[in-house]
Design an enzyme around this catalytic site. Structure first.
Site, mmCIF file in Angstrom:
data_model
loop_
_atom_site.group_PDB
_atom_site.id
_atom_site.type_symbol
_atom_site.label_atom_id
_atom_site.label_comp_id
_atom_site.label_asym_id
_atom_site.label_seq_id
_atom_site.Cartn_x
_atom_site.Cartn_y
_atom_site.Cartn_z
ATOM 1 N N TYR A 57 19.476 26.679 -35.953
ATOM 2 C CA TYR A 57 19.125 27.006 -37.341
ATOM 3 C C TYR A 57 18.031 28.080 -37.359
ATOM 4 O O TYR A 57 18.127 29.073 -38.090
ATOM 5 C CB TYR A 57 18.655 25.723 -38.036
ATOM 6 C CG TYR A 57 18.361 25.869 -39.502
ATOM 7 C CD1 TYR A 57 19.393 25.897 -40.441
ATOM 8 C CD2 TYR A 57 17.043 25.959 -39.966
ATOM 9 C CE1 TYR A 57 19.117 26.010 -41.793
ATOM 10 C CE2 TYR A 57 16.768 26.066 -41.318
ATOM 11 C CZ TYR A 57 17.803 26.094 -42.230
ATOM 12 O OH TYR A 57 17.534 26.203 -43.576
ATOM 13 N N SER A 71 19.401 31.396 -36.370
ATOM 14 C CA SER A 71 20.238 32.002 -37.422
ATOM 15 C C SER A 71 19.375 32.583 -38.547
ATOM 16 O O SER A 71 19.622 33.696 -39.011
ATOM 17 C CB SER A 71 21.231 30.976 -37.985
ATOM 18 O OG SER A 71 20.583 29.980 -38.752
ATOM 19 N N LYS A 72 18.359 31.849 -38.962
ATOM 20 C CA LYS A 72 17.560 32.306 -40.111
ATOM 21 C C LYS A 72 16.641 33.472 -39.734
ATOM 22 O O LYS A 72 16.373 34.346 -40.556
ATOM 23 C CB LYS A 72 16.756 31.132 -40.693
ATOM 24 C CG LYS A 72 17.628 30.034 -41.311
ATOM 25 C CD LYS A 72 18.458 30.564 -42.491
ATOM 26 C CE LYS A 72 19.226 29.444 -43.175
ATOM 27 N NZ LYS A 72 20.014 29.926 -44.327
#
Ligand code: NDP
Length: 250
Positions: free
Chosen positions: A153, A156-157
């Site tokens: 996560y 990805s961010k």
């Protein structure tokens, strides 16, 4: 083709629930024709009932990248234009670093990052023809500081923030503004699950949020409406924290 009377058309991925629903609500309240995208038909239909005539539910699994060009064409053939794209749909996965498999890592990256690239690329092709548009990515505090146990996560961010800047410098001269919103801890199913299972993490979140409480999805809706509007016409390339001060908290 729908008669949109020169009005605005927006796509909100993941618009059937949580933050995406709140963004779609703000848009539809402001008479923006808003396509909400998700995999769960029931969820989308429920959202449509809540949001009313300006809301158009459309099914698409954005992690199936090969389907994206045809999906965007479908939106264009229905509305003729896309003024605003909000890349909001996302998934999280909380797991110890060494327990994460390559498949799990890839799944998060595909949904949260590769789909954002593919959808943006297809939408930008149409925005370029009109020389205008606004793209809003939904980032996260996971891109502002290190959070344990959310490796895919966070990757990805953080990539979303870089992509926001790269897209902004390439596309803004052509009339397309690109920005991101970095929500702090917002009350949705995603955070309820992550925080209720981990009281220590919950304590840490509140400990460094100067405003002392979690945000509501509508706080992100307000920011998205602003960034989509002409009021933000000179704003591009920013990652805007909407976080009660969490990103600067001690
Ligand atoms: P929710 O889990 O409530 O909503 C996620 C939405 O994304 C759902 O409507 C889901 O629809 C959709 N979605 C997920 N995968 C896909 C897919 N493959 N194809 C199409 N749609 C998909 O999450 P939130 O509202 O909390 O989060 C929204 C965004 O905000 C995410 O990008 C998240 O990372 C970000 N964010 C959230 C924070 C928070 O505190 N809540 C904090 C920081 C960032 P369906 O099930 O129908 O597919």
């Amino acid at each position: 083709m729908e008669n949109t009377n020169q009005q605005q058309v927006a796509i909100v991925t993941g618009g059937g629930s949580g933050i995406g629903l709140a963004i779609a609500e703000k848009f539809t309240q402001n008479k923006i024709h808003t396509v909400i995208v998700g995999r769960d038909e029931k969820k989308l239909e429920k959202a449509k009932k809540q949001l009313g005539e300006y809301c158009y539910p459309m099914i698409c699994d954005i992690s199936n990248l090969a389907c994206i060009p045809a999906f965007i064409e479908k939106v264009i053939s229905k509305f003729g234009q896309i003024d605003t794209l909000v890349n909001n749909a996302g998934i999280n996965m909380k797991k110890e670093f060494i327990e994460v498999t390559d498949e799990e890592f890839q799944r998060v990256i595909t949904t949260n990052l590769c789909s954002v690239f593919a959808i943006s690329r297809e939408v930008v092709k149409h925005m370029l023809k009109r020389g205008s548009g606004s793209i809003i990515h939904i980032s996260s505090m996971a891109a502002q500081y290190g959070l344990p146990k959310v490796i895919a996560y966070s990757a990805s961010k953080t990539a979303i923030d870089g992509m926001t800047r790269a897209m902004a410098v390439e596309l803004s001269p052509k009339g397309i503004r690109v920005n991101a919103i970095a929500p702090g801890f917002i009350e949705t199913d995603m955070t309820a699950k992550a925080l209720n299972e981990d009281p220590e993490r919950k304590q840490k979140v509140f400990g460094r949020t100067p405003m002392g409480y979690m945000g509501k999805p509508r706080d992100i809706g307000e920011a998205a409406l602003f960034l989509a509007s002409d009021a933000a016409r000179y704003i591009t390339g920013v990652v805007l924290p909407v976080d009660g001060g969490n990103s600067v908290g001690f």
